[in-house]
Design a protein around this motif. Sequence first.
Motif, PDB file in Angstrom:
ATOM      1  N   TRP A   9      -7.840  -7.371  16.384  1.00 22.62           N
ATOM      2  CA  TRP A   9      -8.140  -6.346  15.599  1.00 22.62           C
ATOM      3  C   TRP A   9      -6.924  -5.790  15.041  1.00 22.62           C
ATOM      4  O   TRP A   9      -6.955  -4.997  13.788  1.00 22.62           O
ATOM      5  CB  TRP A   9      -8.632  -5.224  16.440  1.00 22.62           C
ATOM      6  N   ALA A  10      -5.509  -5.938  15.611  1.00 15.59           N
ATOM      7  CA  ALA A  10      -4.334  -5.412  14.945  1.00 15.59           C
ATOM      8  C   ALA A  10      -4.086  -6.337  13.495  1.00 15.59           C
ATOM      9  O   ALA A  10      -3.626  -5.888  12.471  1.00 15.59           O
ATOM     10  CB  ALA A  10      -3.157  -5.599  15.831  1.00 15.59           C
ATOM     11  N   LEU A  11      -4.473  -7.512  13.771  1.00 14.76           N
ATOM     12  CA  LEU A  11      -4.338  -8.681  12.438  1.00 14.76           C
ATOM     13  C   LEU A  11      -5.150  -7.800  11.321  1.00 14.76           C
ATOM     14  O   LEU A  11      -4.830  -8.033   9.978  1.00 14.76           O
ATOM     15  CB  LEU A  11      -4.416  -9.781  12.797  1.00 14.76           C
ATOM     16  N   VAL A  12      -6.366  -7.879  11.766  1.00 15.98           N
ATOM     17  CA  VAL A  12      -7.535  -7.212  10.923  1.00 15.98           C
ATOM     18  C   VAL A  12      -7.057  -6.049   9.999  1.00 15.98           C
ATOM     19  O   VAL A  12      -6.876  -5.708   8.917  1.00 15.98           O
ATOM     20  CB  VAL A  12      -8.917  -7.045  11.429  1.00 15.98           C
ATOM     21  N   ALA A  13      -6.574  -5.042  10.791  1.00 17.21           N
ATOM     22  CA  ALA A  13      -5.806  -3.619  10.200  1.00 17.21           C
ATOM     23  C   ALA A  13      -4.716  -3.989   9.349  1.00 17.21           C
ATOM     24  O   ALA A  13      -4.478  -3.388   8.243  1.00 17.21           O
ATOM     25  CB  ALA A  13      -5.407  -3.085  11.438  1.00 17.21           C
ATOM     26  N   LEU A  14      -3.787  -4.854   9.982  1.00 18.43           N
ATOM     27  CA  LEU A  14      -2.689  -5.124   9.032  1.00 18.43           C
ATOM     28  C   LEU A  14      -3.071  -5.842   7.747  1.00 18.43           C
ATOM     29  O   LEU A  14      -2.543  -5.252   6.762  1.00 18.43           O
ATOM     30  CB  LEU A  14      -1.708  -6.056   9.789  1.00 18.43           C
ATOM     31  N   ILE A  15      -3.984  -6.515   7.899  1.00 15.27           N
ATOM     32  CA  ILE A  15      -4.427  -7.407   6.543  1.00 15.27           C
ATOM     33  C   ILE A  15      -5.250  -6.415   5.515  1.00 15.27           C
ATOM     34  O   ILE A  15      -4.884  -6.103   4.207  1.00 15.27           O
ATOM     35  CB  ILE A  15      -5.333  -8.616   6.724  1.00 15.27           C
ATOM     36  N   ILE A  16      -6.077  -5.369   6.059  1.00 11.14           N
ATOM     37  CA  ILE A  16      -6.637  -4.802   5.218  1.00 11.14           C
ATOM     38  C   ILE A  16      -5.610  -3.553   4.687  1.00 11.14           C
ATOM     39  O   ILE A  16      -5.791  -3.163   3.445  1.00 11.14           O
ATOM     40  CB  ILE A  16      -7.909  -3.894   6.021  1.00 11.14           C
ATOM     41  N   GLY A  17      -4.893  -3.058   5.560  1.00  9.17           N
ATOM     42  CA  GLY A  17      -3.732  -2.040   5.353  1.00  9.17           C
ATOM     43  C   GLY A  17      -2.981  -2.627   4.074  1.00  9.17           C
ATOM     44  O   GLY A  17      -2.646  -1.922   3.372  1.00  9.17           O
ATOM     45  N   GLY A  18      -2.428  -3.773   4.201  1.00 12.43           N
ATOM     46  CA  GLY A  18      -1.561  -4.340   3.103  1.00 12.43           C
ATOM     47  C   GLY A  18      -2.365  -4.549   1.921  1.00 12.43           C
ATOM     48  O   GLY A  18      -1.816  -4.469   0.652  1.00 12.43           O
ATOM     49  N   PHE A  19      -3.488  -4.882   1.787  1.00 12.96           N
ATOM     50  CA  PHE A  19      -4.315  -4.975   0.631  1.00 12.96           C
ATOM     51  C   PHE A  19      -4.589  -3.664   0.149  1.00 12.96           C
ATOM     52  O   PHE A  19      -4.324  -3.704  -1.140  1.00 12.96           O
ATOM     53  CB  PHE A  19      -5.824  -5.658   1.125  1.00 12.96           C
ATOM     54  N   LEU A  20      -4.796  -2.666   0.837  1.00 14.00           N
ATOM     55  CA  LEU A  20      -5.070  -1.222   0.126  1.00 14.00           C
ATOM     56  C   LEU A  20      -3.720  -0.971  -0.237  1.00 14.00           C
ATOM     57  O   LEU A  20      -3.692  -0.189  -1.569  1.00 14.00           O
ATOM     58  CB  LEU A  20      -5.572  -0.563   1.159  1.00 14.00           C
ATOM     59  N   HIS A  21      -2.646  -1.114   0.366  1.00 13.52           N
ATOM     60  CA  HIS A  21      -1.333  -0.753   0.008  1.00 13.52           C
ATOM     61  C   HIS A  21      -0.858  -1.213  -1.420  1.00 13.52           C
ATOM     62  O   HIS A  21      -0.294  -0.886  -2.163  1.00 13.52           O
ATOM     63  CB  HIS A  21      -0.237  -0.830   1.139  1.00 13.52           C
ATOM     64  N   TYR A  22      -1.098  -2.559  -1.373  1.00 13.46           N
ATOM     65  CA  TYR A  22      -0.996  -3.286  -2.771  1.00 13.46           C
ATOM     66  C   TYR A  22      -1.909  -2.991  -3.903  1.00 13.46           C
ATOM     67  O   TYR A  22      -1.386  -2.832  -5.080  1.00 13.46           O
ATOM     68  CB  TYR A  22      -1.083  -4.737  -2.586  1.00 13.46           C
ATOM     69  N   THR A  23      -3.147  -2.801  -3.585  1.00 11.99           N
ATOM     70  CA  THR A  23      -3.829  -2.486  -4.665  1.00 11.99           C
ATOM     71  C   THR A  23      -4.080  -1.067  -5.160  1.00 11.99           C
ATOM     72  O   THR A  23      -4.488  -0.633  -6.373  1.00 11.99           O
ATOM     73  CB  THR A  23      -5.404  -2.858  -4.372  1.00 11.99           C
ATOM     74  N   LEU A  24      -4.061  -0.118  -4.256  1.00 13.01           N
ATOM     75  CA  LEU A  24      -4.283   1.287  -4.778  1.00 13.01           C
ATOM     76  C   LEU A  24      -3.119   1.879  -5.358  1.00 13.01           C
ATOM     77  O   LEU A  24      -2.023   1.327  -5.142  1.00 13.01           O
ATOM     78  CB  LEU A  24      -4.575   2.262  -3.361  1.00 13.01           C
ATOM     79  N   PRO A  25      -3.564   2.741  -6.387  1.00  9.55           N
ATOM     80  CA  PRO A  25      -2.362   3.397  -7.448  1.00  9.55           C
ATOM     81  C   PRO A  25      -1.264   4.119  -6.498  1.00  9.55           C
ATOM     82  O   PRO A  25      -1.476   4.940  -5.529  1.00  9.55           O
ATOM     83  CB  PRO A  25      -3.179   4.286  -8.165  1.00  9.55           C
ATOM     84  N   GLN A  26      -0.255   4.026  -6.771  1.00 11.93           N
ATOM     85  CA  GLN A  26       1.003   4.675  -6.398  1.00 11.93           C
ATOM     86  C   GLN A  26       1.726   5.611  -7.348  1.00 11.93           C
ATOM     87  O   GLN A  26       1.798   4.963  -8.466  1.00 11.93           O
ATOM     88  CB  GLN A  26       1.958   3.834  -5.393  1.00 11.93           C
ATOM     89  N   SER A  51      -0.260 -10.558 -13.534  1.00  8.74           N
ATOM     90  CA  SER A  51      -1.567 -10.473 -13.883  1.00  8.74           C
ATOM     91  C   SER A  51      -1.884 -11.805 -14.638  1.00  8.74           C
ATOM     92  O   SER A  51      -1.002 -12.654 -14.895  1.00  8.74           O
ATOM     93  CB  SER A  51      -1.580  -9.188 -15.039  1.00  8.74           C
ATOM     94  N   THR A  52      -3.180 -11.727 -15.048  1.00 10.91           N
ATOM     95  CA  THR A  52      -3.766 -13.002 -15.761  1.00 10.91           C
ATOM     96  C   THR A  52      -4.415 -12.419 -17.183  1.00 10.91           C
ATOM     97  O   THR A  52      -5.679 -12.005 -16.872  1.00 10.91           O
ATOM     98  CB  THR A  52      -4.748 -13.724 -14.788  1.00 10.91           C
ATOM     99  N   HIS A  88      -9.697  -8.292 -14.993  1.00 12.06           N
ATOM    100  CA  HIS A  88      -9.453  -8.903 -13.881  1.00 12.06           C
ATOM    101  C   HIS A  88      -8.940  -8.076 -12.683  1.00 12.06           C
ATOM    102  O   HIS A  88      -8.983  -6.886 -12.754  1.00 12.06           O
ATOM    103  CB  HIS A  88      -8.238  -9.897 -13.934  1.00 12.06           C
ATOM    104  N   TRP A  89      -8.714  -8.494 -11.392  1.00 15.25           N
ATOM    105  CA  TRP A  89      -8.344  -7.626 -10.135  1.00 15.25           C
ATOM    106  C   TRP A  89      -6.953  -7.509 -10.089  1.00 15.25           C
ATOM    107  O   TRP A  89      -6.079  -8.179 -10.505  1.00 15.25           O
ATOM    108  CB  TRP A  89      -8.794  -8.266  -9.141  1.00 15.25           C
ATOM    109  N   PRO A  90      -6.479  -6.182  -9.783  1.00 16.60           N
ATOM    110  CA  PRO A  90      -7.175  -5.127  -9.184  1.00 16.60           C
ATOM    111  C   PRO A  90      -7.958  -4.381 -10.680  1.00 16.60           C
ATOM    112  O   PRO A  90      -7.583  -4.604 -11.721  1.00 16.60           O
ATOM    113  CB  PRO A  90      -6.468  -4.032  -8.620  1.00 16.60           C
ATOM    114  N   TYR A 122       0.559  -0.176  -9.234  1.00 13.61           N
ATOM    115  CA  TYR A 122       0.104  -0.855  -8.124  1.00 13.61           C
ATOM    116  C   TYR A 122       1.275  -2.072  -7.953  1.00 13.61           C
ATOM    117  O   TYR A 122       1.734  -2.572  -8.797  1.00 13.61           O
ATOM    118  CB  TYR A 122      -1.304  -1.134  -8.191  1.00 13.61           C
ATOM    119  N   GLY A 123       0.980  -2.577  -6.481  1.00 19.47           N
ATOM    120  CA  GLY A 123       1.796  -3.644  -6.270  1.00 19.47           C
ATOM    121  C   GLY A 123       3.184  -3.393  -5.625  1.00 19.47           C
ATOM    122  O   GLY A 123       3.439  -2.256  -5.256  1.00 19.47           O
ATOM    123  N   TRP A 124       3.997  -4.417  -5.196  1.00 23.75           N
ATOM    124  CA  TRP A 124       5.121  -4.084  -4.557  1.00 23.75           C
ATOM    125  C   TRP A 124       6.518  -4.806  -5.472  1.00 23.75           C
ATOM    126  O   TRP A 124       6.220  -5.416  -6.229  1.00 23.75           O
ATOM    127  CB  TRP A 124       5.200  -4.954  -3.263  1.00 23.75           C
TER     128      TRP A 124
END
Length: 219
Positions: A9-26, A51-52, A88-90, A122-124
């Motif tokens: 569950w820690a790995l799942v949370a890490l993956i979801i958190g990383g995905f949201l941190h990369y994708t959501l606007p900052q 981007s593509t 394309h995504w995001p 968005y992005g890092w």
Amino acid sequence: MRYMKWTFWALVALIIGGFLHYTLPQHDIVRVVNTYQERQDLGDWTSIFWSTPDDQSGTLTNRDVQFISTIRTNGKPMVYRNEDTGWHWPPYFKFDTASLLAEAEDLKSSPENPKWAVITHYGWRNELLSIFPNAVSIKAVAGPDVRIIPWVNIVILTVMVLILLTIRAMWLQFKERSIDPVLEDVEEAWDDVEEAADAAGSRAKGVLGRLRDWMLGRR
């Protein structure tokens, strides 16, 4: 098993958190110092962070990319790429790279006479891998102390939490109505089997005991 469960569950949370941190606007408060264009190679695995565009050929290995050089309020530099996201995504649906470049050019300033702007991106940023966040919009602000409330992130995360809570409630209700009764029936059936096995074992022991006594002439 307990540690494996928490690790999973820690790995799942890490993956979801990383995905949201990369994708959501900052949002960053910056001072624009330069804009330029540079050819970038797209052949290695880091191409996933670029981007593509809709007009890009699938066999293209490099292309010219626009960049916006800035200084943040803490005095540290930050460089953003300026690329269309298209369909394309995001899903930012950004098609105004040229307009954003013109707005950034108009906001250039010096340390003596600074113009502050908020860049939504968005992005890092990773210097080792040459990864740059993608600027989505830029807007002038009154000063470096302007407070930006991330309403989009608040709404999206709130909706996600509500969806997760709804799914959890539905799962618990389904488990209570459908799974738990089946497990109880299985447990009761297993208890009956164990009781029958114990009774059969007791009867077998009695028969063997009587046979042993007969062979020994005790009866």
